[in-house]
Design a protein around this motif. Sequence first.
Motif, PDB file in Angstrom:
ATOM      1  N   GLN A   1      11.787   0.993  -2.030  1.00 37.74           N
ATOM      2  CA  GLN A   1      10.601   1.284  -2.567  1.00 37.74           C
ATOM      3  C   GLN A   1      10.720   0.787  -4.177  1.00 37.74           C
ATOM      4  OE1 GLN A   1       8.764   5.354  -3.708  1.00 37.74           O
ATOM      5  NE2 GLN A   1       7.700   4.695  -1.728  1.00 37.74           N
TER       6      GLN A   1
ATOM      7  N   SER B   1       0.986   1.099 -13.466  1.00 36.71           N
ATOM      8  CA  SER B   1       1.975   1.216 -12.482  1.00 36.71           C
ATOM      9  C   SER B   1       1.353   0.825 -11.376  1.00 36.71           C
ATOM     10  CB  SER B   1       2.714   2.575 -12.239  1.00 36.71           C
ATOM     11  OG  SER B   1       3.246   3.018 -13.487  1.00 36.71           O
TER      12      SER B   1
ATOM     13  N   SER C   1       6.181  -0.224 -13.883  1.00 44.30           N
ATOM     14  CA  SER C   1       5.396   0.667 -14.802  1.00 44.30           C
ATOM     15  C   SER C   1       5.559  -0.081 -15.986  1.00 44.30           C
ATOM     16  CB  SER C   1       6.000   2.065 -14.767  1.00 44.30           C
ATOM     17  OG  SER C   1       5.874   2.613 -13.422  1.00 44.30           O
TER      18      SER C   1
ATOM     19  N   ALA D   1       4.576   6.450 -14.403  1.00 44.92           N
ATOM     20  CA  ALA D   1       5.100   6.022 -13.072  1.00 44.92           C
ATOM     21  C   ALA D   1       4.188   6.700 -12.113  1.00 44.92           C
ATOM     22  CB  ALA D   1       6.496   6.091 -12.938  1.00 44.92           C
TER      23      ALA D   1
ATOM     24  N   TYR E   1      -0.960   8.570  -3.930  1.00 44.55           N
ATOM     25  CA  TYR E   1      -0.016   8.392  -5.268  1.00 44.55           C
ATOM     26  C   TYR E   1      -0.613   8.915  -6.589  1.00 44.55           C
ATOM     27  CZ  TYR E   1       2.007   5.092  -1.956  1.00 44.55           C
ATOM     28  OH  TYR E   1       2.712   4.355  -0.816  1.00 44.55           O
TER      29      TYR E   1
ATOM     30  N   GLY F   1       4.151   8.051  -7.964  1.00 43.78           N
ATOM     31  CA  GLY F   1       4.946   8.364  -6.876  1.00 43.78           C
ATOM     32  C   GLY F   1       3.855   8.933  -5.723  1.00 43.78           C
TER      33      GLY F   1
ATOM     34  N   ILE G   1       3.083   0.430  -6.954  1.00 45.72           N
ATOM     35  CA  ILE G   1       4.192   0.971  -6.346  1.00 45.72           C
ATOM     36  C   ILE G   1       3.988   0.295  -4.892  1.00 45.72           C
ATOM     37  CG2 ILE G   1       2.790   3.183  -5.180  1.00 45.72           C
ATOM     38  CD1 ILE G   1       5.691   4.390  -5.470  1.00 45.72           C
TER      39      ILE G   1
ATOM     40  N   THR H   1       8.529   0.712  -8.140  1.00 47.40           N
ATOM     41  CA  THR H   1       7.486   1.301  -8.838  1.00 47.40           C
ATOM     42  C   THR H   1       7.559   0.220 -10.144  1.00 47.40           C
ATOM     43  OG1 THR H   1       7.454   3.334  -8.095  1.00 47.40           O
ATOM     44  CG2 THR H   1       6.374   3.102 -10.254  1.00 47.40           C
TER      45      THR H   1
ATOM     46  N   TYR I   1       0.266   9.734 -10.913  1.00 46.37           N
ATOM     47  CA  TYR I   1       1.112   9.629 -11.932  1.00 46.37           C
ATOM     48  C   TYR I   1       2.186  10.744 -12.138  1.00 46.37           C
ATOM     49  CZ  TYR I   1      -0.999   5.392 -13.423  1.00 46.37           C
ATOM     50  OH  TYR I   1      -1.305   3.916 -13.600  1.00 46.37           O
TER      51      TYR I   1
END
Length: 291
Positions: A33, A43, A37, A99, A91, A101, A45, A35, A93
């Motif tokens: 995975q 960003s 940014s 970033a 998702y 997640g 992902i 990311t 920040y």
Amino acid sequence: MPPMLHIKFALAAPVLMLVFAHRGQSQTVNNTQVTLSCNDGHSVIFDVDQITLSSLLADVQAINASGTGTNCTLTMAAIDPSSETTDWTVYDYNPSNQAIGPRHSPNSMPAATTGTTTTFQFKAGIYTALLTTTDPSLTGDLSTKTLTDTISLSGDAASFMTQHNGGDCVSNVPAAVRFYFRSPSASGPSTGTPPAGFYTQFWWSNPVNMPLTSGNQSQTIIAMMSDPSQWSDWNGQRGNSSPAVLEAFVEATHKVLEIGLSFGGECFFETGVTPTGIFTSEKFSSMFSEN
């Protein structure tokens, strides 16, 4: 007329950071995975295999060496197989807003899907960036599909706000949600004239969107995958802006890996949104379909 840019890179020179954060001992680099940014707050992902990862590294290094401007970080984490899903994923920040997640664990308030309806709760002070799926029944060759999403908000939020981090944007309001899809096979060469590198992997419906103006509202948005003029890429280029970009757009629509919604503003499309005012339960609902 507002600029058509949403995640435009002024990328460059000095910094490319690689951070590996392994979630388990049994994963391999074949399932990674990533990311990507930048310090202007943008960003994306996505998941990559080793071949795609090597290409991405070359793309970012080439772009970072091409001029001066924003510094970017490429963060990689081996994926925990137990967290993979064909359902929809939210998702957000992170607290630094640098970033994004996924919400996977039960305590993270993940999205819930029943039939064609997916819902999730916004979090106070957290900017939500994406709601997407990699479900095989909704991805693949979507070149002839029309996307439709009936979106509803319910709660006592006074309004919604989005991040704004400069660049070519004078303003990034109002907050808005729009269609988004990703196709790694549409990545262009990492050198030469645009589309450069990974720009053409990422597409946002433009100008089709739903402004987020209150805690209670609903609207249906529609976009055609066959019309390149309704989409723009990472670098703000419309799908029909040049023969090279058009070729990449057509490739992207035939091999979609991830699709869904992106939250941002009218200028930057994926800077995230968060409710404002005193609220306790602001819910987002999506009825997504492809025809």
